[in-house]
Design a protein around this motif. Sequence first.
Motif, PDB file in Angstrom:
ATOM      1  N   TRP A 176      -2.819   7.249  -3.832  1.00 45.66           N
ATOM      2  CA  TRP A 176      -1.713   7.617  -2.645  1.00 45.66           C
ATOM      3  C   TRP A 176      -1.641   6.533  -1.809  1.00 45.66           C
ATOM      4  CZ3 TRP A 176       1.031  11.719  -1.732  1.00 45.66           C
ATOM      5  CH2 TRP A 176       1.521  12.130  -0.430  1.00 45.66           C
TER       6      TRP A 176
ATOM      7  N   GLY B 104       5.085  12.335  -3.626  1.00 46.61           N
ATOM      8  CA  GLY B 104       3.784  12.535  -3.749  1.00 46.61           C
ATOM      9  C   GLY B 104       3.420  13.078  -4.983  1.00 46.61           C
TER      10      GLY B 104
ATOM     11  N   VAL C  63      -3.296  15.914  -0.674  1.00 51.27           N
ATOM     12  CA  VAL C  63      -2.448  14.915   0.082  1.00 51.27           C
ATOM     13  C   VAL C  63      -1.071  15.881   0.105  1.00 51.27           C
ATOM     14  CG1 VAL C  63      -3.164  12.831  -1.006  1.00 51.27           C
ATOM     15  CG2 VAL C  63      -1.975  14.211  -2.357  1.00 51.27           C
TER      16      VAL C  63
END
Length: 228
Positions: free
Chosen positions: A84, A97, A176
């Motif tokens: 990430w 993402g 995330v």
Amino acid sequence: MMTGLSIITDNLDYLLWGRMATGEPGGVLLTLLMALGAAAIALPGGIGLASLAWRFPGIVRKALFAWAELIRGIPLIFVIFWMWYLLPLITGGDLPGALTVTMALAWFTTATVMHSVLAGLSALPTGQYEAALTQGFSTQQTLWRILLPQVLRNISPSLVGIFISLLKDTSLAFIVNVPELTTVAGQVNNRVQIYPAAIFIFTGVVYYLLCCSLEQFAKRWRLNRPAL
């Protein structure tokens, strides 16, 4: 009880598809897309690395083993965090993402597939390799035409287990805020703030059905595939 079910039915589209109408897949659909994407990278990647380790038993195999043990020894959640934050630095821009998590899942799963395939290669009788060479096959032809087809059939239960784990591991994308099934279930729960048990029981049932469907598909494929 009926009110709890109404929470599911009222939000079913969002749980299944996310905001697909606006071009942002989520829920079950995004879970499947990430799992399929990671599997599409991890399977050939693991087979390729296992082939290298089998073909070059010296420093190449040791280096691949060291890489695989490093990856397998780290919790997947940390691999996702690293991807990430590191991928944008490497690529020089932000990545979606879902793509970042898919790459993390693929990287992690590739190491497991490599070990499984290499174990399958090591379990085959050495006489097959020697016999193929005497028949004029090259090492590469022997590997891809004779050995690997047998290995993939023999280790198919192991591969199914690996990909079932991969499917369940997509739930870690919630850390995330990627809107896969677990994330959107949490969003629905935070919005309605009632009957959380109904929402998360539904989520667990969906994961169970997905994993069982994959297992049944693999069993049917194995039974219907002609013997080598």
